[in-house]
Motif scaffolding. Structure first.
Motif, PDB file in Angstrom:
ATOM      1  N   ALA A  72      52.063  31.881  37.301  1.00  0.00           N
ATOM      2  CA  ALA A  72      51.418  31.951  35.981  1.00  0.00           C
ATOM      3  C   ALA A  72      51.012  30.557  35.516  1.00  0.00           C
ATOM      4  CB  ALA A  72      52.360  32.599  34.958  1.00  0.00           C
ATOM      5  N   ALA A  73      51.872  29.567  35.745  1.00  0.00           N
ATOM      6  CA  ALA A  73      51.542  28.186  35.355  1.00  0.00           C
ATOM      7  C   ALA A  73      50.336  27.684  36.148  1.00  0.00           C
ATOM      8  CB  ALA A  73      52.748  27.272  35.570  1.00  0.00           C
ATOM      9  N   CYS A  74      50.289  28.010  37.435  1.00  0.00           N
ATOM     10  CA  CYS A  74      49.144  27.595  38.266  1.00  0.00           C
ATOM     11  C   CYS A  74      47.861  28.264  37.781  1.00  0.00           C
ATOM     12  CB  CYS A  74      49.390  27.938  39.739  1.00  0.00           C
ATOM     13  SG  CYS A  74      50.551  26.834  40.549  1.00  0.00           S
ATOM     14  N   ARG A  75      47.949  29.566  37.485  1.00  0.00           N
ATOM     15  CA  ARG A  75      46.764  30.267  36.994  1.00  0.00           C
ATOM     16  C   ARG A  75      46.302  29.684  35.657  1.00  0.00           C
ATOM     17  NH1 ARG A  75      49.613  34.361  39.316  1.00  0.00           N
ATOM     18  NH2 ARG A  75      50.574  35.040  37.380  1.00  0.00           N
ATOM     19  N   ALA A  76      47.260  29.331  34.795  1.00  0.00           N
ATOM     20  CA  ALA A  76      46.894  28.742  33.497  1.00  0.00           C
ATOM     21  C   ALA A  76      46.236  27.376  33.701  1.00  0.00           C
ATOM     22  CB  ALA A  76      48.135  28.611  32.606  1.00  0.00           C
ATOM     23  N   ARG A  77      46.789  26.553  34.604  1.00  0.00           N
ATOM     24  CA  ARG A  77      46.180  25.252  34.883  1.00  0.00           C
ATOM     25  C   ARG A  77      44.790  25.432  35.480  1.00  0.00           C
ATOM     26  NH1 ARG A  77      51.254  23.962  36.910  1.00  0.00           N
ATOM     27  NH2 ARG A  77      50.520  23.971  39.047  1.00  0.00           N
ATOM     28  N   LEU A  78      44.662  26.386  36.385  1.00  0.00           N
ATOM     29  CA  LEU A  78      43.367  26.663  37.004  1.00  0.00           C
ATOM     30  C   LEU A  78      42.359  27.119  35.952  1.00  0.00           C
ATOM     31  CD1 LEU A  78      41.703  26.873  39.584  1.00  0.00           C
ATOM     32  CD2 LEU A  78      42.557  29.200  39.853  1.00  0.00           C
ATOM     33  N   LEU A  79      42.792  27.970  35.042  1.00  0.00           N
ATOM     34  CA  LEU A  79      41.904  28.438  33.983  1.00  0.00           C
ATOM     35  C   LEU A  79      41.472  27.271  33.092  1.00  0.00           C
ATOM     36  CD1 LEU A  79      40.494  30.754  32.537  1.00  0.00           C
ATOM     37  CD2 LEU A  79      42.585  31.119  31.238  1.00  0.00           C
ATOM     38  N   ARG A  80      42.430  26.402  32.725  1.00  0.00           N
ATOM     39  CA  ARG A  80      42.060  25.234  31.908  1.00  0.00           C
ATOM     40  C   ARG A  80      41.083  24.336  32.656  1.00  0.00           C
ATOM     41  NH1 ARG A  80      47.512  25.536  30.662  1.00  0.00           N
ATOM     42  NH2 ARG A  80      48.046  23.839  32.079  1.00  0.00           N
ATOM     43  N   LEU A  81      41.338  24.125  33.943  1.00  0.00           N
ATOM     44  CA  LEU A  81      40.438  23.300  34.750  1.00  0.00           C
ATOM     45  C   LEU A  81      39.054  23.943  34.821  1.00  0.00           C
ATOM     46  CD1 LEU A  81      39.911  20.891  36.606  1.00  0.00           C
ATOM     47  CD2 LEU A  81      40.773  22.282  38.502  1.00  0.00           C
ATOM     48  N   ARG A  82      39.041  25.248  35.048  1.00  0.00           N
ATOM     49  CA  ARG A  82      37.764  25.967  35.115  1.00  0.00           C
ATOM     50  C   ARG A  82      37.009  25.848  33.795  1.00  0.00           C
ATOM     51  NH1 ARG A  82      36.794  32.355  35.408  1.00  0.00           N
ATOM     52  NH2 ARG A  82      34.591  32.288  35.823  1.00  0.00           N
ATOM     53  N   GLU A  83      37.739  26.018  32.684  1.00  0.00           N
ATOM     54  CA  GLU A  83      37.093  25.900  31.378  1.00  0.00           C
ATOM     55  C   GLU A  83      36.565  24.491  31.156  1.00  0.00           C
ATOM     56  OE1 GLU A  83      40.207  27.197  28.767  1.00  0.00           O
ATOM     57  OE2 GLU A  83      39.706  29.316  29.027  1.00  0.00           O
ATOM     58  N   THR A  84      37.340  23.498  31.574  1.00  0.00           N
ATOM     59  CA  THR A  84      36.902  22.104  31.422  1.00  0.00           C
ATOM     60  C   THR A  84      35.651  21.844  32.257  1.00  0.00           C
ATOM     61  OG1 THR A  84      39.164  21.388  31.012  1.00  0.00           O
ATOM     62  CG2 THR A  84      37.619  19.691  31.738  1.00  0.00           C
ATOM     63  N   LEU A  85      35.684  22.312  33.506  1.00  0.00           N
ATOM     64  CA  LEU A  85      34.514  22.131  34.376  1.00  0.00           C
ATOM     65  C   LEU A  85      33.299  22.875  33.826  1.00  0.00           C
ATOM     66  CD1 LEU A  85      36.166  22.415  37.897  1.00  0.00           C
ATOM     67  CD2 LEU A  85      35.281  20.357  36.795  1.00  0.00           C
ATOM     68  N   THR A  86      33.519  24.105  33.395  1.00  0.00           N
ATOM     69  CA  THR A  86      32.422  24.906  32.845  1.00  0.00           C
ATOM     70  C   THR A  86      31.850  24.229  31.608  1.00  0.00           C
ATOM     71  OG1 THR A  86      33.402  26.939  33.695  1.00  0.00           O
ATOM     72  CG2 THR A  86      31.801  27.175  31.919  1.00  0.00           C
ATOM     73  N   GLU A  87      32.726  23.761  30.733  1.00  0.00           N
ATOM     74  CA  GLU A  87      32.253  23.092  29.524  1.00  0.00           C
ATOM     75  C   GLU A  87      31.460  21.848  29.893  1.00  0.00           C
ATOM     76  OE1 GLU A  87      31.282  23.099  25.826  1.00  0.00           O
ATOM     77  OE2 GLU A  87      32.564  24.662  26.659  1.00  0.00           O
ATOM     78  N   GLY A  88      31.929  21.107  30.898  1.00  0.00           N
ATOM     79  CA  GLY A  88      31.202  19.924  31.358  1.00  0.00           C
ATOM     80  C   GLY A  88      29.827  20.274  31.891  1.00  0.00           C
ATOM     81  N   VAL A  89      29.748  21.359  32.663  1.00  0.00           N
ATOM     82  CA  VAL A  89      28.455  21.803  33.206  1.00  0.00           C
ATOM     83  C   VAL A  89      27.516  22.192  32.071  1.00  0.00           C
ATOM     84  CG1 VAL A  89      27.349  23.681  34.494  1.00  0.00           C
ATOM     85  CG2 VAL A  89      29.326  22.505  35.469  1.00  0.00           C
ATOM     86  N   PHE A  90      28.037  22.921  31.081  1.00  0.00           N
ATOM     87  CA  PHE A  90      27.173  23.344  29.984  1.00  0.00           C
ATOM     88  C   PHE A  90      26.763  22.164  29.094  1.00  0.00           C
ATOM     89  CE2 PHE A  90      28.363  27.565  31.276  1.00  0.00           C
ATOM     90  CZ  PHE A  90      27.177  28.246  31.086  1.00  0.00           C
TER      91      PHE A  90
END
Length: 185
Positions: A72-90
């Motif tokens: 669960a911690a890994c999935r949460a970190r992955l989700l935060r990373l994904r959101e950060t990357l997505t926000e950066g792309v946008f």
């Protein structure tokens, strides 16, 4: 045989029988003690086995919980990373769109947007909305859009939108809407 010797023989016989009975009873008591000790050992071993089995079950449960928490911690970190990357792309895409809206090619793009809006809402009394920064293009768009042209600060990247208040219809060809649609996709 006289009485004395009979009595002696009887006593010896009784003593021998008593000793034999005592020996038999001692053997029986020893067998009972050994059986009881074996039962107690078996009960203790069964208790140990039960304790070991319970400890194994508890250890397995704790391992599963630890793995689940780590997952669960890994999935949460992955989700935060994904959101950060997505926000950066946008953010980067928004900056590129803003740069495009400041380029020489933008006027042609804006004219194409207005044509698409005219095709979407033909013959209506719809009002065309432009960014305040695009107000300078309004006169050049009159050959495509004969209705009202106004500015709207609701979008910042560029493009145009048309509102037909009479029919309650809005057509949106803004870069802001296109970028937002990509985010939802």
């Amino acid at each position: 045989m006289n009485e004395q010797s009979k009595l002696g023989a009887f006593r010896r016989s009784m003593a021998a029988q008593a000793e034999a009975e005592i020996a038999r009873m001692e053997q029986e008591m020893e067998a009972l003690r050994q059986a009881r000790a074996a039962r107690e050992r078996a009960r203790a071993e069964a208790g140990e086995d039960r304790c070991i089995a319970q400890a194994r079950v508890q250890a397995a449960r704790e391992r599963r919980q630890t793995v689940a928490r780590a997952g669960a911690a890994c999935r949460a970190r992955l989700l935060r990373l994904r959101e950060t990357l997505t926000e950066g792309v946008f953010e980067e895409t928004g900056a590129r769109l803003a740069a495009f809206a400041a380029s020489e090619e933008y006027e042609g793009y804006l004219r194409d947007c207005v044509r698409r809006l005219r095709e979407t809402l033909p013959g209506t009394g719809a009002a065309l909305s432009l960014r305040p920064e695009d107000a300078g293009y309004a006169d050049g768009l009159r050959d495509i859009w004969q209705g009202e042209i106004r500015t709207d600060g609701a979008f910042r990247l560029g493009g145009a939108a048309a509102d037909d208040a009479e029919h309650g219809v809005r057509a949106d060809a803004t870069l802001d809407a296109a970028l937002a649609a990509q985010r939802d996709w």
